[in-house]
Design a protein around this motif. Structure first.
Motif, PDB file in Angstrom:
ATOM      1  N   TYR A 187      37.425  51.349  34.359  1.00  0.00           N
ATOM      2  CA  TYR A 187      38.130  51.360  35.643  1.00  0.00           C
ATOM      3  C   TYR A 187      39.293  52.351  35.608  1.00  0.00           C
ATOM      4  O   TYR A 187      39.502  53.127  36.541  1.00  0.00           O
ATOM      5  CB  TYR A 187      38.702  49.975  35.962  1.00  0.00           C
ATOM      6  N   CYS A 221      34.643  47.660  30.414  1.00  0.00           N
ATOM      7  CA  CYS A 221      34.672  47.833  31.877  1.00  0.00           C
ATOM      8  C   CYS A 221      36.096  48.093  32.352  1.00  0.00           C
ATOM      9  O   CYS A 221      36.332  48.949  33.209  1.00  0.00           O
ATOM     10  CB  CYS A 221      34.131  46.582  32.566  1.00  0.00           C
ATOM     11  N   LEU A 222      37.037  47.369  31.777  1.00  0.00           N
ATOM     12  CA  LEU A 222      38.440  47.546  32.159  1.00  0.00           C
ATOM     13  C   LEU A 222      38.910  48.953  31.821  1.00  0.00           C
ATOM     14  O   LEU A 222      39.587  49.609  32.624  1.00  0.00           O
ATOM     15  CB  LEU A 222      39.311  46.514  31.441  1.00  0.00           C
ATOM     16  N   GLU A 259      33.195  41.898  39.023  1.00  0.00           N
ATOM     17  CA  GLU A 259      33.198  42.964  38.017  1.00  0.00           C
ATOM     18  C   GLU A 259      32.325  44.129  38.454  1.00  0.00           C
ATOM     19  O   GLU A 259      32.708  45.295  38.328  1.00  0.00           O
ATOM     20  CB  GLU A 259      32.686  42.394  36.689  1.00  0.00           C
TER      21      GLU A 259
END
Length: 460
Positions: A311, A307-308, A391
């Motif tokens: 982003y 997920c990071l 998140e």
């Protein structure tokens, strides 16, 4: 009558006209999508749903609150496709095309507006550039539709298969991420080499920018005529083209390796696929995160580390003067370079033996800073009005601001206030980089006529 007279008297600058043109297109699209003929059930679509759909179409984002395949009739899907095409090229470019077709002459103001819409630095050969952009767009989308048709027509029949091929091709090239394939979207084609390859190529071609296209075609043609070696052809490419291609490839293949490593054993994403399937779908994920929005597996299954990475890729987006969103590859590279040169105590910023102007560095810093602030504020707003895990909220907002269109399953469950926040995020994401760069490009020499003595400020 007085109201109309006052409206006609309003004089907008190009910086104001560009976002206003997107807003007007969204409003018109909303009103049309509300009509019963646009709904598969023949019913009037709710205002907020129509507004959300029109915004995601014009802003080529791809986030949807109702299924494009199920909710909209053919007429509704056709309206969405037209909005996507307008959004991908820009309303100013489309209006300019209509002006050319009707034989209307371009005034100096028209040329300035078109230049700002494309974020170009010169008026030279502007109309020729517009013609090449439109021709290139329709040729690439046409080839994409033909290749898709070889898969969709045998599966859905001629009429439905051809429509799916056309819709998917335009959506992929414009980096919109919307489709009318079916309930499982691209998930049913994660092992199909034609669909996967064509989709990735269309996304990349739309995202690298038209200037890069024409530079590569021009230099390649010259190389063929003069029998240059590939190395000589690459050496003659402009510094902008070299930067876009090299940084884009680094992000695409770097992202692929990152997702492959992080998700290799994750059964909710690529864990149960073959080695070849894992490689292809990791590559597809890396490409689609660059503002396209198509997906072959649920984003809610991504690990926190993935997920990071998502982003970052969504925030960067594609490249300038193309159909992609985000702060753009060149912008991010210049920001990174600014930090590196400062740490290395270098006075000049040089890329491919070309110096980068201080004005370009300031633009890059301003665009990234405003982008970060927008994401921060909108994420907080979404978390307040629609309480969800941070998140998921951050993923939704970055996706909207980057005009990506991927979601961790949050979009359909958004409340009214949450939908409004995401609509604002999509709109800002589409007009933000264009308007900001156009704004910063204006001549502001008159604002700095007073010279102040240098102050002493402690930084860091």
């Amino acid at each position: 009558m007085k109201l109309f007279k006052k409206i006609r008297e309003i004089k907008l600058s190009p910086v104001q006209i560009i976002p206003a043109s997107f807003l007007l297109t969204i409003i018109v699209g909303t009103l049309i999508l509300m009509l019963p003929i646009c709904s598969a059930k023949g019913e009037t679509t709710a205002l907020l749903t129509a507004l959300f759909t029109a915004t995601t179409s014009v802003c080529v984002t791809g986030l949807v609150v109702v299924d494009t395949y199920m909710h909209w009739s053919f007429a509704g899907q056709l309206v969405i496709l037209i909005l996507v095409q307008i959004g991908g090229l820009g309303m100013i470019a489309v209006a300019s095309m209509l002006m050319r077709l009707t034989g209307r002459k371009f005034s100096l103001t028209d040329r300035m507006l078109l230049r700002d819409a494309f974020n170009l630095n010169t008026d030279s050969k502007l109309l020729s550039f517009l013609g090449e952009v439109l021709k290139g767009t329709f040729i690439v989308e046409g080839i994409g539709a033909i290749l898709y048709a070889t898969v969709f027509i045998p599966e859905f029949g001629v009429r439905k298969g051809l429509w799916r091929a056309i819709f998917n091709s335009v959506s992929a090239f414009c980096n919109a991420g919307m489709d009318v394939i079916g309930p499982n979207s691209m998930g049913d084609y994660k092992d199909n080499p034609i669909v996967m390859t064509v989709t990735m190529l269309l996304i990349i071609l739309g995202g690298i920018g038209f200037v890069v296209w024409f530079d590569v075609i021009d230099k390649a043609g010259e190389g063929i005529r003069k029998r240059f070696t590939p190395k000589m052809v690459i050496g003659r490419l402009s510094e902008h083209t070299k930067l876009v291609l090299s940084f884009s490839m680094a992000l695409i293949f770097g992202g692929m390796l990152l997702f492959l490593g992080l998700e290799y054993n994750n059964p909710e994403t690529i864990g149960n696929m073959s080695i070849g399937g894992k490689l292809v779908n990791s590559l597809f994920e890396s490409v689609t995160l660059r503002t396209a929005g198509f997906t072959t597996f649920s984003q809610s299954g991504l690990s926190p580390a993935s997920c990071l990475a998502a982003y970052v890729l969504m925030f960067i987006g594609g490249s300038p003067i193309g159909t992609a969103g985000g702060v753009k590859t060149v912008t991010m590279f210049l920001l990174i370079m600014n930090v590196r040169t400062y740490v290395a105590h270098q006075d000049e910023k040089v890329i491919f033996k070309r110096r980068v102007s201080e004005e370009s560095m300031r633009k890059a810093s301003a665009v990234v800073f405003v982008g970060v602030v927008a994401v921060f504020v909108l994420t907080i707003a979404l978390s307040v009005v629609n309480p969800v895990p941070m998140e998921d909220a951050l993923f939704e907002v970055v996706s909207a601001c980057g005009t990506v269109g991927l979601s961790r399953g949050l979009t359909p469950s958004l409340g009214r206030a949450g939908k409004i926040v995401v609509i604002i995020a999509m709109y800002l994401g589409r007009i933000g980089p264009i308007s900001l760069v156009a704004l910063f490009s204006r001549n502001r020499s008159g604002n700095n006529r007073i010279n102040y003595s240098e102050g002493n400020f402690y930084v860091g």
